[in-house]
Write a protein that holds these residues in place. Structure first.
Motif, PDB file in Angstrom:
ATOM      1  N   GLY A  79       3.909  -2.686  11.162  1.00 33.20           N
ATOM      2  CA  GLY A  79       3.156  -1.537  10.676  1.00 33.20           C
ATOM      3  C   GLY A  79       3.383  -1.304   9.194  1.00 33.20           C
ATOM      4  O   GLY A  79       4.273  -1.910   8.574  1.00 33.20           O
ATOM      5  N   TRP A  80       2.563  -0.427   8.636  1.00 30.75           N
ATOM      6  CA  TRP A  80       2.646  -0.054   7.217  1.00 30.75           C
ATOM      7  C   TRP A  80       2.790   1.452   7.124  1.00 30.75           C
ATOM      8  O   TRP A  80       2.189   2.192   7.916  1.00 30.75           O
ATOM      9  CB  TRP A  80       1.385  -0.502   6.493  1.00 30.75           C
ATOM     10  CG  TRP A  80       1.296  -0.107   5.040  1.00 30.75           C
ATOM     11  CD1 TRP A  80       1.677  -0.843   3.963  1.00 30.75           C
ATOM     12  CD2 TRP A  80       0.761   1.121   4.505  1.00 30.75           C
ATOM     13  NE1 TRP A  80       1.423  -0.158   2.799  1.00 30.75           N
ATOM     14  CE2 TRP A  80       0.861   1.057   3.101  1.00 30.75           C
ATOM     15  CE3 TRP A  80       0.218   2.266   5.083  1.00 30.75           C
ATOM     16  CZ2 TRP A  80       0.435   2.090   2.271  1.00 30.75           C
ATOM     17  CZ3 TRP A  80      -0.200   3.307   4.268  1.00 30.75           C
ATOM     18  CH2 TRP A  80      -0.093   3.206   2.869  1.00 30.75           C
ATOM     19  N   SER A  81       3.573   1.914   6.161  1.00 36.33           N
ATOM     20  CA  SER A  81       3.758   3.354   6.001  1.00 36.33           C
ATOM     21  C   SER A  81       4.009   3.691   4.539  1.00 36.33           C
ATOM     22  O   SER A  81       4.602   2.896   3.798  1.00 36.33           O
ATOM     23  CB  SER A  81       4.927   3.848   6.858  1.00 36.33           C
ATOM     24  OG  SER A  81       5.177   5.223   6.635  1.00 36.33           O
ATOM     25  N   ASP A  82       3.538   4.876   4.158  1.00 33.57           N
ATOM     26  CA  ASP A  82       3.869   5.414   2.841  1.00 33.57           C
ATOM     27  C   ASP A  82       4.763   6.644   2.977  1.00 33.57           C
ATOM     28  O   ASP A  82       4.932   7.410   2.033  1.00 33.57           O
ATOM     29  CB  ASP A  82       2.599   5.764   2.066  1.00 33.57           C
ATOM     30  CG  ASP A  82       1.764   6.839   2.748  1.00 33.57           C
ATOM     31  OD1 ASP A  82       2.114   7.227   3.890  1.00 33.57           O
ATOM     32  OD2 ASP A  82       0.763   7.290   2.164  1.00 33.57           O
ATOM     33  N   PHE A 138       6.584  -2.093   4.873  1.00 32.79           N
ATOM     34  CA  PHE A 138       6.268  -2.676   6.169  1.00 32.79           C
ATOM     35  C   PHE A 138       7.401  -2.302   7.122  1.00 32.79           C
ATOM     36  O   PHE A 138       8.569  -2.265   6.723  1.00 32.79           O
ATOM     37  CB  PHE A 138       6.165  -4.199   6.091  1.00 32.79           C
ATOM     38  CG  PHE A 138       4.954  -4.701   5.345  1.00 32.79           C
ATOM     39  CD1 PHE A 138       3.680  -4.344   5.746  1.00 32.79           C
ATOM     40  CD2 PHE A 138       5.097  -5.540   4.251  1.00 32.79           C
ATOM     41  CE1 PHE A 138       2.562  -4.813   5.067  1.00 32.79           C
ATOM     42  CE2 PHE A 138       3.996  -6.012   3.565  1.00 32.79           C
ATOM     43  CZ  PHE A 138       2.722  -5.641   3.972  1.00 32.79           C
ATOM     44  N   ILE A 139       7.054  -2.046   8.364  1.00 32.01           N
ATOM     45  CA  ILE A 139       8.065  -1.718   9.374  1.00 32.01           C
ATOM     46  C   ILE A 139       7.892  -2.673  10.550  1.00 32.01           C
ATOM     47  O   ILE A 139       6.779  -2.836  11.065  1.00 32.01           O
ATOM     48  CB  ILE A 139       7.938  -0.261   9.856  1.00 32.01           C
ATOM     49  CG1 ILE A 139       7.938   0.702   8.668  1.00 32.01           C
ATOM     50  CG2 ILE A 139       9.078   0.084  10.806  1.00 32.01           C
ATOM     51  CD1 ILE A 139       7.685   2.149   9.049  1.00 32.01           C
ATOM     52  N   VAL A 140       8.979  -3.289  10.952  1.00 33.71           N
ATOM     53  CA  VAL A 140       8.964  -4.231  12.074  1.00 33.71           C
ATOM     54  C   VAL A 140       9.844  -3.686  13.188  1.00 33.71           C
ATOM     55  O   VAL A 140      10.981  -3.274  12.943  1.00 33.71           O
ATOM     56  CB  VAL A 140       9.472  -5.624  11.644  1.00 33.71           C
ATOM     57  CG1 VAL A 140       9.501  -6.570  12.836  1.00 33.71           C
ATOM     58  CG2 VAL A 140       8.602  -6.196  10.537  1.00 33.71           C
ATOM     59  N   ASP A 141       9.308  -3.681  14.388  1.00 34.29           N
ATOM     60  CA  ASP A 141      10.108  -3.260  15.543  1.00 34.29           C
ATOM     61  C   ASP A 141       9.421  -3.753  16.807  1.00 34.29           C
ATOM     62  O   ASP A 141       8.253  -4.160  16.782  1.00 34.29           O
ATOM     63  CB  ASP A 141      10.254  -1.737  15.575  1.00 34.29           C
ATOM     64  CG  ASP A 141      11.469  -1.299  16.389  1.00 34.29           C
ATOM     65  OD1 ASP A 141      12.166  -2.182  16.925  1.00 34.29           O
ATOM     66  OD2 ASP A 141      11.717  -0.084  16.500  1.00 34.29           O
TER      67      ASP A 141
END
Length: 453
Positions: free
Chosen positions: A155-158, A114-117
């Motif tokens: 957001g989500w990222s691989d 998960f990415i937070v910004d």
């Protein structure tokens, strides 16, 4: 319900297949985005969704020659400003469904994060926008105030594909210019989002992560910038079963080393120097003041080699190189912000005074990005999202001549019905020969009956 099955109501072929594959209409219904009369929500959603690919905003489209083919301005604005629609649920359903499809293409051993910004959401020319506030742009080189909102995004990222999951347009209690509209029903989803807009970012992040986990999205780490890597928030995230990897800066925050509370600079001096690890200077295991065990590594600042940057990880089993590599995935959200603002017209396409209008349009822009990301992942030609965007724009433009070609064929067919049989047979054979010699990509736009005749 008004019939929208006209020849002008069509998506580009590539978008049409993606809409079906991602079950866009189903997610709209499950989020309560539906109407009992008038133009359907799916049609209005599709209309706004495709505006960007036609290089037009809603106003210019209504001023064009095709204005009579579209609903009136009020129909679209009523759709966007409806406070009962659960746009947060729609985005979560769409992103969860797409992420599950992406995970099938991803190696199970690859870390998911998960990415937070947050990012600035400018409305400098606005005066009466609901919940408008004066915000400070800490990311800008000019370090200035602006009118608008802070767009907090999860957001989500691989590491290859980024998907937005949730967002909140944050206002301010202290620097607020306009308040909440008194006409809003306090029982609606729109009112709840307005109340969320007055919360701080650390207050909202745990609930965002909780909703994402409850929907079935899998991730092991939460990546954050130094603005969010604060002890209370780190502890709240760890309690949800997630590890945090984030950058930390010199603040009043203290670390416990052998019973002594030390600052970040003091921690650097106590950390053990590392040899033969390019760019990684030092590493140390410690405990935050609130009792959370962490591993802090110090890396060389590429912009100023005489300085260092500190990365914190609550997963102490990771190697220094792995921490740096995983944290590098945080850049995906910066690319996302740039794409949505420069290509997908996040702040400029719609000028609405309603907070619901801002939420709905931002959600539609995020949905555009999800579609482009999925297309980018599915294609094997390594097209960038920017290139996909322009190709879809070209395909939308092709629809004009495709419709014209169909109209020409239909006109010829009508004319043939009024001629004698001998002349009709001659023209029909000539028409069939002409169609058979057309390229396959043009035949795809013709009626099936003509191609098979």
């Amino acid at each position: 319900m008004i019939d929208q099955n006209c020849q002008y109501n069509q998506l580009p072929k590539e978008l049409d297949s993606v809409f079906s594959e991602l079950e866009m209409k189903k997610h709209l219904r499950h989020a309560g985005i539906k109407k009992s009369f008038g133009f359907s929500c799916s049609y209005l959603f599709q209309l706004v969704f495709c505006l960007i690919f036609q290089h037009k905003n809603w106003f210019s489209l209504l001023e064009s020659k095709k204005a009579d083919q579209f609903p009136a301005k009020d129909a679209v604005y009523r759709f966007l400003n409806q406070s009962t629609f659960n746009w947060r649920q729609f985005l979560l359903l769409l992103s969860t469904f797409t992420i599950r499809k992406v995970e099938r293409l991803t190696d199970k051993s690859r870390p998911k994060v998960f990415i937070v910004d947050d990012s600035s959401f400018y409305r400098n020319r606005s005066q009466k926008v609901e919940l408008l506030a004066r915000c400070f742009d800490h990311a800008s080189l000019k370090m200035r105030f602006y009118k608008g909102f802070r767009m907090l995004t999860l957001g989500w990222s691989d590491g290859y594909t980024f998907m937005p999951i949730d967002f909140s347009l944050l206002s301010s209690k202290k620097a607020q210019i306009n308040g909440i509209s008194e006409q809003i029903d306090k029982r609606t989803c729109g009112y709840k989002r307005r109340k969320n807009a007055l919360q701080s970012e650390p207050e909202q992040i745990p609930s965002m992560l909780k909703r994402a986990l409850a929907s079935g999205i899998n991730a092991s780490y939460v990546l954050m910038d130094s603005w969010f890597t604060l002890p209370p928030l780190v502890k709240a995230i760890v309690e949800q079963g997630l590890d945090v990897i984030g950058m930390v800066k010199e603040t009043k925050q203290r670390y416990n080393v052998d019973g002594k509370l030390v600052s970040l600079k003091q921690l650097y001096r106590l950390a053990q120097p590392l040899q033969s690890k390019k760019g990684i200077l030092r590493s140390i295991r410690t405990v935050m003041a609130n009792g959370t065990p962490v591993k802090v590594i110090f890396v060389q600042n590429r912009n100023k080699k005489s300085e260092w940057l500190a990365l914190l990880s609550t997963d102490c089993t990771l190697s220094e190189q792995e921490i740096v590599r995983i944290y590098g995935m945080r850049w995906d959200i910066e690319v996302f912000f740039k794409t949505t603002k420069s290509l997908l017209k996040l702040e400029k396409e719609l000028q609405s005074r309603s907070y619901d209008g801002l939420i709905s349009h931002t959600t539609i822009v995020f949905a555009r990005f999800i579609v482009l990301s999925w297309q980018n992942r599915c294609n094997t030609d390594q097209r960038t999202i920017g290139r996909l965007f322009y190709e879809l724009c070209d395909e939308v433009n092709e629809l004009d001549w495709a419709v014209a070609l169909q109209q020409l064929i239909e006109l010829l067919q009508d004319a043939l019905k009024q001629t004698n049989k001998r002349f009709k047979k001659l023209i029909q054979s000539q028409l069939e020969q002409w169609i058979s010699g057309l390229p396959s990509y043009i035949k795809a736009y013709l009626p099936i009956s003509l191609c098979e005749s």
